[in-house]
Design a protein around this motif. Structure first.
Motif, PDB file in Angstrom:
ATOM      1  N   ARG A   1       0.838  -1.201   0.000  1.00  0.00           N
ATOM      2  CA  ARG A   1       0.000   0.000   0.000  1.00  0.00           C
ATOM      3  C   ARG A   1       0.872   1.250   0.000  1.00  0.00           C
ATOM      4  O   ARG A   1       2.070   1.190   0.241  1.00  0.00           O
ATOM      5  CB  ARG A   1      -0.898   0.003   1.234  1.00  0.00           C
ATOM      6  CG  ARG A   1      -1.863  -1.153   1.305  1.00  0.00           C
ATOM      7  CD  ARG A   1      -2.969  -1.077   0.279  1.00  0.00           C
ATOM      8  NE  ARG A   1      -3.744   0.135   0.356  1.00  0.00           N
ATOM      9  CZ  ARG A   1      -5.044   0.197   0.157  1.00  0.00           C
ATOM     10  NH1 ARG A   1      -5.744  -0.899  -0.079  1.00  0.00           N
ATOM     11  NH2 ARG A   1      -5.672   1.348   0.199  1.00  0.00           N
ATOM     12  N   TYR A   2       0.232   2.381  -0.230  1.00  0.00           N
ATOM     13  CA  TYR A   2       0.961   3.642  -0.339  1.00  0.00           C
ATOM     14  C   TYR A   2       1.156   4.334   1.014  1.00  0.00           C
ATOM     15  O   TYR A   2       2.263   4.720   1.388  1.00  0.00           O
ATOM     16  CB  TYR A   2       0.223   4.594  -1.285  1.00  0.00           C
ATOM     17  CG  TYR A   2       0.749   6.011  -1.248  1.00  0.00           C
ATOM     18  CD1 TYR A   2       2.023   6.301  -1.734  1.00  0.00           C
ATOM     19  CD2 TYR A   2      -0.020   7.046  -0.715  1.00  0.00           C
ATOM     20  CE1 TYR A   2       2.514   7.596  -1.677  1.00  0.00           C
ATOM     21  CE2 TYR A   2       0.467   8.335  -0.661  1.00  0.00           C
ATOM     22  CZ  TYR A   2       1.730   8.612  -1.139  1.00  0.00           C
ATOM     23  OH  TYR A   2       2.222   9.889  -1.082  1.00  0.00           O
ATOM     24  N   TRP A   3       0.090   4.489   1.777  1.00  0.00           N
ATOM     25  CA  TRP A   3       0.107   5.410   2.921  1.00  0.00           C
ATOM     26  C   TRP A   3       0.688   4.743   4.181  1.00  0.00           C
ATOM     27  O   TRP A   3      -0.035   4.365   5.105  1.00  0.00           O
ATOM     28  CB  TRP A   3      -1.308   5.941   3.177  1.00  0.00           C
ATOM     29  CG  TRP A   3      -1.417   7.101   4.111  1.00  0.00           C
ATOM     30  CD1 TRP A   3      -2.247   7.172   5.203  1.00  0.00           C
ATOM     31  CD2 TRP A   3      -0.723   8.340   4.075  1.00  0.00           C
ATOM     32  NE1 TRP A   3      -2.098   8.379   5.838  1.00  0.00           N
ATOM     33  CE2 TRP A   3      -1.170   9.119   5.163  1.00  0.00           C
ATOM     34  CE3 TRP A   3       0.263   8.881   3.229  1.00  0.00           C
ATOM     35  CZ2 TRP A   3      -0.683  10.399   5.438  1.00  0.00           C
ATOM     36  CZ3 TRP A   3       0.738  10.161   3.494  1.00  0.00           C
ATOM     37  CH2 TRP A   3       0.270  10.899   4.580  1.00  0.00           C
ATOM     38  N   GLY A   4       2.010   4.587   4.170  1.00  0.00           N
ATOM     39  CA  GLY A   4       2.712   3.995   5.294  1.00  0.00           C
ATOM     40  C   GLY A   4       4.192   4.345   5.196  1.00  0.00           C
ATOM     41  O   GLY A   4       4.633   4.968   4.219  1.00  0.00           O
ATOM     42  N   ALA A   5       4.938   3.942   6.190  1.00  0.00           N
ATOM     43  CA  ALA A   5       6.374   4.231   6.176  1.00  0.00           C
ATOM     44  C   ALA A   5       7.079   3.225   5.269  1.00  0.00           C
ATOM     45  O   ALA A   5       6.941   2.026   5.460  1.00  0.00           O
ATOM     46  CB  ALA A   5       6.931   4.134   7.593  1.00  0.00           C
ATOM     47  N   PRO A   6       7.833   3.711   4.271  1.00  0.00           N
ATOM     48  CA  PRO A   6       8.544   2.787   3.374  1.00  0.00           C
ATOM     49  C   PRO A   6       9.554   1.934   4.144  1.00  0.00           C
ATOM     50  O   PRO A   6      10.193   2.411   5.074  1.00  0.00           O
ATOM     51  CB  PRO A   6       9.263   3.720   2.398  1.00  0.00           C
ATOM     52  CG  PRO A   6       8.494   4.999   2.441  1.00  0.00           C
ATOM     53  CD  PRO A   6       7.989   5.104   3.848  1.00  0.00           C
ATOM     54  N   ILE A   7       9.665   0.688   3.744  1.00  0.00           N
ATOM     55  CA  ILE A   7      10.636  -0.212   4.375  1.00  0.00           C
ATOM     56  C   ILE A   7      12.021   0.129   3.837  1.00  0.00           C
ATOM     57  O   ILE A   7      12.238   0.120   2.619  1.00  0.00           O
ATOM     58  CB  ILE A   7      10.265  -1.680   4.070  1.00  0.00           C
ATOM     59  CG1 ILE A   7       8.931  -2.020   4.771  1.00  0.00           C
ATOM     60  CG2 ILE A   7      11.367  -2.621   4.522  1.00  0.00           C
ATOM     61  CD1 ILE A   7       8.391  -3.390   4.432  1.00  0.00           C
ATOM     62  N   PRO A   8      12.962   0.446   4.705  1.00  0.00           N
ATOM     63  CA  PRO A   8      14.263   0.972   4.266  1.00  0.00           C
ATOM     64  C   PRO A   8      15.244  -0.121   3.835  1.00  0.00           C
ATOM     65  O   PRO A   8      16.236  -0.389   4.514  1.00  0.00           O
ATOM     66  CB  PRO A   8      14.773   1.711   5.519  1.00  0.00           C
ATOM     67  CG  PRO A   8      14.157   0.969   6.668  1.00  0.00           C
ATOM     68  CD  PRO A   8      12.841   0.441   6.181  1.00  0.00           C
ATOM     69  N   ILE A   9      14.934  -0.741   2.719  1.00  0.00           N
ATOM     70  CA  ILE A   9      15.779  -1.816   2.205  1.00  0.00           C
ATOM     71  C   ILE A   9      16.028  -1.557   0.716  1.00  0.00           C
ATOM     72  O   ILE A   9      15.163  -1.035   0.013  1.00  0.00           O
ATOM     73  CB  ILE A   9      15.084  -3.187   2.385  1.00  0.00           C
ATOM     74  CG1 ILE A   9      15.011  -3.570   3.877  1.00  0.00           C
ATOM     75  CG2 ILE A   9      15.760  -4.281   1.574  1.00  0.00           C
ATOM     76  CD1 ILE A   9      16.340  -3.986   4.508  1.00  0.00           C
ATOM     77  N   ILE A  10      17.234  -1.911   0.275  1.00  0.00           N
ATOM     78  CA  ILE A  10      17.599  -1.747  -1.145  1.00  0.00           C
ATOM     79  C   ILE A  10      18.068  -3.098  -1.679  1.00  0.00           C
ATOM     80  O   ILE A  10      18.756  -3.838  -0.968  1.00  0.00           O
ATOM     81  CB  ILE A  10      18.715  -0.688  -1.292  1.00  0.00           C
ATOM     82  CG1 ILE A  10      18.151   0.689  -0.923  1.00  0.00           C
ATOM     83  CG2 ILE A  10      19.300  -0.684  -2.705  1.00  0.00           C
ATOM     84  CD1 ILE A  10      19.204   1.757  -0.751  1.00  0.00           C
ATOM     85  N   TYR A  11      17.644  -3.398  -2.901  1.00  0.00           N
ATOM     86  CA  TYR A  11      18.082  -4.651  -3.521  1.00  0.00           C
ATOM     87  C   TYR A  11      19.058  -4.326  -4.651  1.00  0.00           C
ATOM     88  O   TYR A  11      18.732  -3.578  -5.567  1.00  0.00           O
ATOM     89  CB  TYR A  11      16.892  -5.420  -4.088  1.00  0.00           C
ATOM     90  CG  TYR A  11      15.840  -5.711  -3.043  1.00  0.00           C
ATOM     91  CD1 TYR A  11      16.020  -6.737  -2.123  1.00  0.00           C
ATOM     92  CD2 TYR A  11      14.676  -4.947  -2.970  1.00  0.00           C
ATOM     93  CE1 TYR A  11      15.063  -6.999  -1.156  1.00  0.00           C
ATOM     94  CE2 TYR A  11      13.713  -5.203  -2.009  1.00  0.00           C
ATOM     95  CZ  TYR A  11      13.911  -6.233  -1.101  1.00  0.00           C
ATOM     96  OH  TYR A  11      12.968  -6.471  -0.144  1.00  0.00           O
ATOM     97  N   CYS A  12      20.253  -4.898  -4.543  1.00  0.00           N
ATOM     98  CA  CYS A  12      21.265  -4.679  -5.570  1.00  0.00           C
ATOM     99  C   CYS A  12      21.517  -6.012  -6.264  1.00  0.00           C
ATOM    100  O   CYS A  12      21.570  -7.054  -5.607  1.00  0.00           O
ATOM    101  CB  CYS A  12      22.545  -4.167  -4.923  1.00  0.00           C
ATOM    102  SG  CYS A  12      23.921  -4.057  -6.074  1.00  0.00           S
ATOM    103  N   GLN A  13      21.634  -5.963  -7.573  1.00  0.00           N
ATOM    104  CA  GLN A  13      21.838  -7.214  -8.316  1.00  0.00           C
ATOM    105  C   GLN A  13      23.127  -7.903  -7.920  1.00  0.00           C
ATOM    106  O   GLN A  13      23.220  -9.114  -7.919  1.00  0.00           O
ATOM    107  CB  GLN A  13      21.844  -6.917  -9.815  1.00  0.00           C
ATOM    108  CG  GLN A  13      20.445  -6.585 -10.299  1.00  0.00           C
ATOM    109  CD  GLN A  13      20.245  -6.980 -11.742  1.00  0.00           C
ATOM    110  OE1 GLN A  13      21.148  -6.830 -12.558  1.00  0.00           O
ATOM    111  NE2 GLN A  13      19.063  -7.480 -12.056  1.00  0.00           N
TER     112      GLN A  13
END
Length: 817
Positions: A444-456
């Motif tokens: 969903r949109y209205w929430g705190a984004p999960i602070p994770i990044i995916y790198c190949q």
RNA sequence: GCCGCGGUGGCGGAACUGGUUUACGCGUACGACUCAAAAUCGUAUAGGAGCAAUCCUGUGUGGGUUCGAAUCCCACCCGCGGCACCA
């Protein structure tokens, strides 16, 4: 008009004035590091819906406000903050419907509700206002996520999850009610998806044990206990005879005493053994099934059918057990080496225990139904004491048909049989829980984004702390896609990011966090709400936390209240805080009904605070909220009843014209009694009886010729936490210069309360026949004499013989004839 | 099905560790004030019998313990809340 009042009571005129006065003078502002004893009084913060609050919502806030104001007058340094649980689905759904950005509509809703609370005269420290949807706040929600992540308590896993097709997102188990979405009541679907979880299960024991440390309603404690669902038992190894090999299958049970009555085993359709036998999936514990399973096709068909069942269908079929035998294998009961058949049935759940059970039809309802349907053997091994056997008998009893264990009682046999097996390496002690890890990702949109990044190249990486917050981008298309990813996945500028490790192009996680994550730590932020370096300074947390008094609805029993306890324990382990439990005392206010149903917008039976403020003023509303009934019980709002509280305030108001500043008269006993009662009743949340005591006192003073000014002032102080505006107005109009809330809470004198004369009840055979006024502390003989001399009593004693006289000092005398 | 809470006047509810059932408030009736109404004040208000003093019956139902039970025990009925194939 003969009204001789100089000024009639006009709440509209005085209430605004004092609200501004308190605000300007910081009357209810909490002092960091004051030398006074601290008191942290907290309300479950409201969700800022566009509809605003109705009078039902105000009940809890009124209670906490009374307690906070009383504590202030008792000399405590009080922290009574408020904020906004501002992320979440309703705002977002509203946004989808109207196209208005939730940030905008939420801001508007907050403004409206803030005004409502302000007009009620609640004494919040507005300088500490927080909103979970602001980057200043959710930066720290994300920071908390990273802490959990680094501690191995946040992980991503592919798992069977609950999916709501209407909200187009997965849900936590706690948010599925009877197989339906907590928010929109849509049937949830089981899906197999990769999602983020918090490892709340590893805190199960502490969450359970520490319930003993806190002063919470038993009801909530029980609900949490049941939700955690700790079961102690043993895992028994059953050998499976398969083709030319043998291998072990562990089975969990809490009833080892019934082992001799086990006549078959049951596997969940999803059990790994099934997968390896039937589907040929490799698994280290079990061999691959070759062609030895005789009814492979039948089994495959059954599994296919079981999987297609929805949650609702499974619940509906609770009584109807189905299954299929695995032909070609047999299990060995380790206690008597009996060969027993193995079944697959969906009444065994894959996620609980070992996903396999020993079936004891004589002593388990479900096994009994299943055995009857498929004609399986039923062996009684537990005999009830002093009763005839009726199957299934699920209680403890005396063992029978159980070899050397015959004649033992169940609890002893459980231990003995377990020991017997453990010694031979055929079992081990084991504990299982019902609670599952907390699914926190939402598409969903209205929430705190999960602070994770995916790198190949580098894989899954946490966002660096210095790069927080990961800002929620402002977008136009909030619609959830329903295709496993949330609306953020469509925002290229958000998704594309440089890898924090190798700097090559990488992608952000596009799921947001469950709003319950935001509310799992907000009570910490109030201690230090504008800190940009820490979620709150250690010193301030040490000063204010834990929360002394927490008030809110019982509906959060296994959600917010459990999650917050979990967070607190995690932060304690990470040495970020030094206490184990966030809320020392919890109180659940009773729900407000009107016209027989719970007050709510959707039922169309709400009364708005604005209406009551206009008609009677905020003080009347506050009084009625508490006068309705016991604070912890559901009760009915009566439109007519409100007027009684308004009349009472008018009486209080008019009494001001009557009081005389005459001194040195004899102390007012009724007043001292009332001080005691109000003081104690508020402590025990008996606000309704506290107020009725004040009504009785005011009625009495009204009848006095010259009620004393000093008494009147004390009454006003007692009234102040409940009806702050009128009390402050009267207080200051009597020439007092500072706020009544900076005054001392009245004290009482036990000596004055003590009665000199008491009414003695005279009973004949336990029925009241007469009453006499006597000196307090009268002796039994004197009381007897006086009682027997009464005409009314003579009538009874003359005709009959007195058998016995019972005397309760200062209360009653009962003559048995 | 299991767990928890509750059932007292016309209504919301009082009644402390077994000791005056119905405090306080709403409503209702009558009276005072008023040209009148509202507001306010006063009186009454569990049901039944009686002119009355007084008596009888009453705290969901049926039993029990006790000098005495809304309160404690047993069985049951109803309402609300939670959990729900958890081995």
């Amino acid at each position: 008009m003969k009204n001789n009042l100089k000024k009639p009571y006009n709440p509209q005129k005085i209430e605004k004035k004092w609200q501004n006065f308190w605000n300007k003078n910081n009357t209810f502002k909490a002092q960091d590091f004051s030398k006074k004893k601290k008191f942290y009084c907290l309300d479950m913060f409201p969700y800022p819906s566009g509809e605003g609050l109705h009078v039902g919502h105000f009940r809890g806030y009124t209670f906490s406000d009374i307690i906070a104001k009383k504590r202030l007058m008792e000399g405590y340094n009080v922290l009574h903050p408020i904020g906004w649980d501002a992320f979440g689905l309703p705002a977002e759904n509203f946004a989808i419907k109207t196209g208005i950005n939730p940030a905008v509509s939420t801001k508007k809703a907050i403004k409206n509700i803030k005004n409502q609370l302000f007009l009620a005269g609640f004494g919040y420290d507005w300088d500490r206002e927080i909103a979970t949807c602001l980057p200043d706040y959710y930066k720290w929600t994300q920071w908390m996520f990273l802490k959990l992540y680094k501690a191995g308590l946040a992980y991503k896993k592919k798992a069977p999850v609950n999916f709501c097709s209407s909200c187009k997102t997965v849900l936590a188990r706690e948010q599925v009610i009877n197989g339906r979405c907590e928010r929109c009541n849509t049937q949830v679907e089981k899906k197999f998806l990769e999602q983020w979880f918090f490892k709340i299960t590893s805190y199960a024991d502490r969450l359970l044990d520490d319930l003993d440390l806190i002063d919470w309603p038993e009801k909530i404690k029980t609900m949490q206990k049941n939700w955690i669902g700790r079961s102690e038992g043993i895992e028994i190894i059953f050998e499976i005879d398969f083709f030319d090999s043998r291998f072990n299958l562990p089975v969990f049970t809490t009833r080892a005493d019934t082992l001799f009555g086990c006549t078959y085993l049951v596997l969940a359709p999803e059990h790994p053994l099934v997968e390896s036998l039937i589907k040929g999936k490799k698994n280290s514990s079990f061999p691959l099934g070759k062609s030895t399973i005789e009814n492979k096709k039948e089994i495959e068909k059954y599994i296919e059918k079981a999987k297609s069942k929805t949650e609702i269908e499974r619940l509906a079929e609770e009584k109807e057990k189905t299954g299929v035998e695995v032909k070609g294998i047999k299990a060995i009961n380790p206690v008597n080496n009996k060969e027993i058949p193995v079944f697959i049935a969906d009444y065994v759940l894959p996620e609980y225990g070992t996903g396999a059970i020993m079936a004891v039809p004589a002593h388990d309802q479900r096994d009994f139904l299943f055995a009857n349907k498929y004609g399986l053997e039923i062996i009684e091994t537990i005999k009830p004491i002093n009763e005839t056997s009726v199957f299934p008998f699920e209680e403890d009893g005396i063992l029978t048909n159980s070899g050397v264990f015959n004649g033992m009682d169940s609890s002893k046999a459980r231990k003995e049989i377990a020991n017997y097996l453990i010694k031979r390496n055929l079992a081990k002690e084991s504990v299982y829980y019902k609670i599952r890890d907390w699914l926190i990702s939402r598409q969903r949109y209205w929430g705190a984004p999960i602070p994770i990044i995916y790198c190949q190249k580098c894989g899954e990486l946490p966002v660096k702390e210095k790069d927080l917050p990961v800002l929620l981008p402002k977008i136009k298309d909030f619609k959830p896609t329903g295709k496993g990813k949330g609306p953020l996945a469509k925002v290229k500028s958000f998704v594309e990011v440089n890898c924090p490790k190798c700097n090559s192009l990488a992608q952000r996680e596009t799921d947001t966090m469950d709003t319950f994550v935001c509310s799992s730590w907000y009570f910490l932020r109030y201690a230090d709400p504008v800190n940009s370096k820490e979620f709150a300074s250690k010193k301030k947390i040490k000063h204010w936390l834990p929360v002394d008094f927490y008030i809110g609805g019982a509906e959060h029993a296994v959600m917010h209240l459990l999650y917050s306890r979990f967070f607190t324990k995690v932060l304690k382990d990470l040495k970020l805080i030094d206490f184990d439990e966030p809320f020392l005392k919890l109180f659940n206010q009773g729900t407000v009904y009107r016209q027989g149903v719970k007050m709510s917008k959707s039922k169309g039976n709400v009364v708005t605070p604005a209406y009551i403020f206009e008609q009677f003023g905020a003080d009347t509303m506050r009084l009625y909220e508490i006068f309705m009934g016991p604070a912890d019980q559901a009760t009915e709002w009566s439109d007519k009843g409100v007027v009684g509280c308004y009349r009472f305030l008018n009486k209080v108001w008019k009494l001001r014209e009557k009081v005389k500043s005459k001194n040195n008269q004899k102390p007012n006993q009724q007043l001292h009694k009332t001080i005691k009662k109000v003081t104690e009743d508020i402590e025990h949340f008996r606000f309704n009886t506290a107020l009725s005591a004040l009504m009785i006192l005011i009625n009495q003073m009204e009848k006095e010729k010259e009620p004393a000014l000093s008494d009147y002032q004390l009454v006003i102080k007692l009234l102040a936490p409940m009806a702050p505006h009128i009390s402050e107005e009267i207080w200051q109009s009597l020439g007092n210069k500072q706020s009544i809330f900076l005054e001392e809470w009245p004290s009482y004198d036990e000596k004055i309360i003590k009665e000199e004369k008491v009414i003695l009840i005279i009973q004949i055979n336990g029925k009241v026949r007469d009453k006499i006024e006597v000196e307090a502390g009268i002796s039994k003989t004197d009381a007897e004499k006086k009682a027997l001399a009464r005409e009314k009593i003579k009538k009874w004693t003359e005709k009959n013989k007195i058998k016995k006289i019972i005397f309760i000092p200062d209360k009653l005398i009962n003559i048995v004839v």
